[in-house]
Design a protein around this motif. Structure first.
Motif, PDB file in Angstrom:
ATOM      1  N   ALA A  64     -38.119  16.677  24.448  1.00  3.87           N
ATOM      2  CA  ALA A  64     -38.658  15.356  24.762  1.00  3.87           C
ATOM      3  C   ALA A  64     -38.755  15.121  26.264  1.00  3.87           C
ATOM      4  O   ALA A  64     -39.353  14.143  26.701  1.00  3.87           O
ATOM      5  CB  ALA A  64     -37.793  14.275  24.126  1.00  3.87           C
ATOM      6  N   GLY A  65     -38.141  16.012  27.050  1.00  7.25           N
ATOM      7  CA  GLY A  65     -38.296  15.912  28.501  1.00  7.25           C
ATOM      8  C   GLY A  65     -37.148  15.247  29.228  1.00  7.25           C
ATOM      9  O   GLY A  65     -37.357  14.715  30.311  1.00  7.25           O
ATOM     10  N   ALA A  66     -35.955  15.265  28.664  1.00  7.36           N
ATOM     11  CA  ALA A  66     -34.788  14.687  29.346  1.00  7.36           C
ATOM     12  C   ALA A  66     -33.738  15.783  29.502  1.00  7.36           C
ATOM     13  O   ALA A  66     -32.796  15.876  28.717  1.00  7.36           O
ATOM     14  CB  ALA A  66     -34.232  13.512  28.558  1.00  7.36           C
ATOM     15  N   PRO A  67     -33.906  16.645  30.526  1.00 10.35           N
ATOM     16  CA  PRO A  67     -33.020  17.802  30.640  1.00 10.35           C
ATOM     17  C   PRO A  67     -31.546  17.465  30.895  1.00 10.35           C
ATOM     18  O   PRO A  67     -30.666  18.155  30.420  1.00 10.35           O
ATOM     19  CB  PRO A  67     -33.607  18.595  31.801  1.00 10.35           C
ATOM     20  N   VAL A  68     -31.266  16.388  31.633  1.00 13.31           N
ATOM     21  CA  VAL A  68     -29.871  16.037  31.912  1.00 13.31           C
ATOM     22  C   VAL A  68     -29.158  15.639  30.614  1.00 13.31           C
ATOM     23  O   VAL A  68     -28.036  16.072  30.332  1.00 13.31           O
ATOM     24  CB  VAL A  68     -29.791  14.904  32.960  1.00 13.31           C
ATOM     25  N   SER A  69     -29.813  14.829  29.802  1.00 13.89           N
ATOM     26  CA  SER A  69     -29.228  14.424  28.518  1.00 13.89           C
ATOM     27  C   SER A  69     -29.085  15.618  27.588  1.00 13.89           C
ATOM     28  O   SER A  69     -28.116  15.714  26.825  1.00 13.89           O
ATOM     29  CB  SER A  69     -30.092  13.356  27.850  1.00 13.89           C
ATOM     30  N   ALA A  70     -30.029  16.544  27.632  1.00 10.65           N
ATOM     31  CA  ALA A  70     -29.956  17.738  26.798  1.00 10.65           C
ATOM     32  C   ALA A  70     -28.758  18.596  27.192  1.00 10.65           C
ATOM     33  O   ALA A  70     -28.059  19.138  26.321  1.00 10.65           O
ATOM     34  CB  ALA A  70     -31.253  18.543  26.908  1.00 10.65           C
ATOM     35  N   VAL A  71     -28.505  18.719  28.485  1.00 11.47           N
ATOM     36  CA  VAL A  71     -27.354  19.504  28.952  1.00 11.47           C
ATOM     37  C   VAL A  71     -26.050  18.835  28.516  1.00 11.47           C
ATOM     38  O   VAL A  71     -25.110  19.512  28.080  1.00 11.47           O
ATOM     39  CB  VAL A  71     -27.413  19.688  30.485  1.00 11.47           C
ATOM     40  N   VAL A  72     -25.993  17.509  28.595  1.00  8.21           N
ATOM     41  CA  VAL A  72     -24.797  16.789  28.166  1.00  8.21           C
ATOM     42  C   VAL A  72     -24.543  17.037  26.680  1.00  8.21           C
ATOM     43  O   VAL A  72     -23.408  17.304  26.261  1.00  8.21           O
ATOM     44  CB  VAL A  72     -24.922  15.279  28.476  1.00  8.21           C
ATOM     45  N   CYS A  73     -25.582  16.957  25.872  1.00  5.13           N
ATOM     46  CA  CYS A  73     -25.428  17.218  24.430  1.00  5.13           C
ATOM     47  C   CYS A  73     -25.036  18.667  24.166  1.00  5.13           C
ATOM     48  O   CYS A  73     -24.217  18.942  23.276  1.00  5.13           O
ATOM     49  CB  CYS A  73     -26.722  16.890  23.688  1.00  5.13           C
ATOM     50  N   ALA A  74     -25.606  19.601  24.911  1.00  8.36           N
ATOM     51  CA  ALA A  74     -25.270  21.015  24.724  1.00  8.36           C
ATOM     52  C   ALA A  74     -23.809  21.284  25.079  1.00  8.36           C
ATOM     53  O   ALA A  74     -23.114  22.029  24.373  1.00  8.36           O
ATOM     54  CB  ALA A  74     -26.203  21.890  25.562  1.00  8.36           C
ATOM     55  N   VAL A  75     -23.330  20.668  26.146  1.00  4.28           N
ATOM     56  CA  VAL A  75     -21.923  20.833  26.527  1.00  4.28           C
ATOM     57  C   VAL A  75     -21.016  20.222  25.464  1.00  4.28           C
ATOM     58  O   VAL A  75     -19.997  20.824  25.084  1.00  4.28           O
ATOM     59  CB  VAL A  75     -21.666  20.211  27.919  1.00  4.28           C
ATOM     60  N   LEU A  76     -21.383  19.063  24.948  1.00  2.39           N
ATOM     61  CA  LEU A  76     -20.602  18.441  23.884  1.00  2.39           C
ATOM     62  C   LEU A  76     -20.576  19.325  22.637  1.00  2.39           C
ATOM     63  O   LEU A  76     -19.528  19.494  22.000  1.00  2.39           O
ATOM     64  CB  LEU A  76     -21.161  17.060  23.547  1.00  2.39           C
ATOM     65  N   GLY A  77     -21.706  19.917  22.295  1.00  3.71           N
ATOM     66  CA  GLY A  77     -21.761  20.838  21.159  1.00  3.71           C
ATOM     67  C   GLY A  77     -20.886  22.063  21.366  1.00  3.71           C
ATOM     68  O   GLY A  77     -20.185  22.505  20.452  1.00  3.71           O
ATOM     69  N   ALA A  78     -20.906  22.610  22.579  1.00  9.07           N
ATOM     70  CA  ALA A  78     -20.053  23.773  22.877  1.00  9.07           C
ATOM     71  C   ALA A  78     -18.580  23.404  22.795  1.00  9.07           C
ATOM     72  O   ALA A  78     -17.757  24.193  22.308  1.00  9.07           O
ATOM     73  CB  ALA A  78     -20.395  24.318  24.262  1.00  9.07           C
ATOM     74  N   LEU A  79     -18.224  22.206  23.243  1.00 12.11           N
ATOM     75  CA  LEU A  79     -16.836  21.742  23.141  1.00 12.11           C
ATOM     76  C   LEU A  79     -16.412  21.577  21.681  1.00 12.11           C
ATOM     77  O   LEU A  79     -15.272  21.894  21.315  1.00 12.11           O
ATOM     78  CB  LEU A  79     -16.643  20.434  23.899  1.00 12.11           C
ATOM     79  N   LEU A  80     -17.319  21.111  20.837  1.00 12.84           N
ATOM     80  CA  LEU A  80     -17.008  20.982  19.412  1.00 12.84           C
ATOM     81  C   LEU A  80     -16.796  22.351  18.758  1.00 12.84           C
ATOM     82  O   LEU A  80     -15.899  22.521  17.929  1.00 12.84           O
ATOM     83  CB  LEU A  80     -18.114  20.214  18.692  1.00 12.84           C
TER      84      LEU A  80
END
Length: 189
Positions: A64-80
């Motif tokens: 969707a074009g929001a790379p900062v939010s995507a990185v935050v979600c990816a980091v949260l997923g990796a932490l899970l």
């Protein structure tokens, strides 16, 4: 891909049923003398399911074009994912070196010469690790050279995520831990 922290090999199951430590040649590697319980495996599965949703949403956010939010979600997923793996590794492990207690946030290891005894006691125990306590059984470790109750560590309880509803498995695991302590006490004593 085999996950050694999820399954015990057949030899360990047979030896656990006999409450005898593994042969001396295999005693060097860390092993858990019981299988993870259904509550622990179910919790890990739910964390992995949540991680998959979070990682998929990260992909959608990135498209969707929001790379900062995507990185935050990816980091949260990796932490899970990391939390799920750590949850599945949690428990009591033994080897010729000593006894290791792996928790979600920390790990503590004691050499066998630091262990005075491992025994099963009737006492109030936490239900599934929550603040609520019930009367149950606990496998406790007493350290050598100290007499205060702060030197007592609870290794297993019959109301933990590994043994709730599985009294036979708790008894076998307690017998194996006590046998490891007795065998290692003779080896170092």
């Amino acid at each position: 891909m085999p996950l050694p922290f999820l399954t015990a090999d057949r030899e360990a199951e047979v030896l656990a049923a006999q409450a005898v430590p593994p042969p001396h040649a295999d005693r060097e590697e860390w092993r858990r003398p019981y299988r993870p319980g259904p509550w622990r495996v179910g919790g890990g599965a739910l964390l992995l399911l949540l991680a998959s949703y979070v990682l998929f949403s990260s992909l959608i956010i990135a498209l969707a074009g929001a790379p900062v939010s995507a990185v935050v979600c990816a980091v949260l997923g990796a932490l899970l994912v990391a939390a799920a793996v750590r949850l599945l590794q949690a428990g009591t492990w033994v080897s010729a070196h000593g006894v290791r207690q792996v928790r979600l946030w920390r790990t503590s290891t004691l050499r066998w010469r630091e262990v005075e005894s491992i025994r099963t006691l009737q006492q109030p125990v936490k239900w599934l690790g929550l603040p609520r306590t019930v009367q149950g059984q606990a496998v406790v470790l007493d350290r050598t050279g100290r007499t205060s109750s702060s030197t007592r560590a609870v290794l297993l309880t019959d109301h933990s995520a590994d043994f709730l509803g599985r009294p036979g498995s708790f008894e076998r695991a307690a017998d194996v831990l006590e046998a490891w302590a007795a065998e290692s006490g003779r080896a170092h004593g």
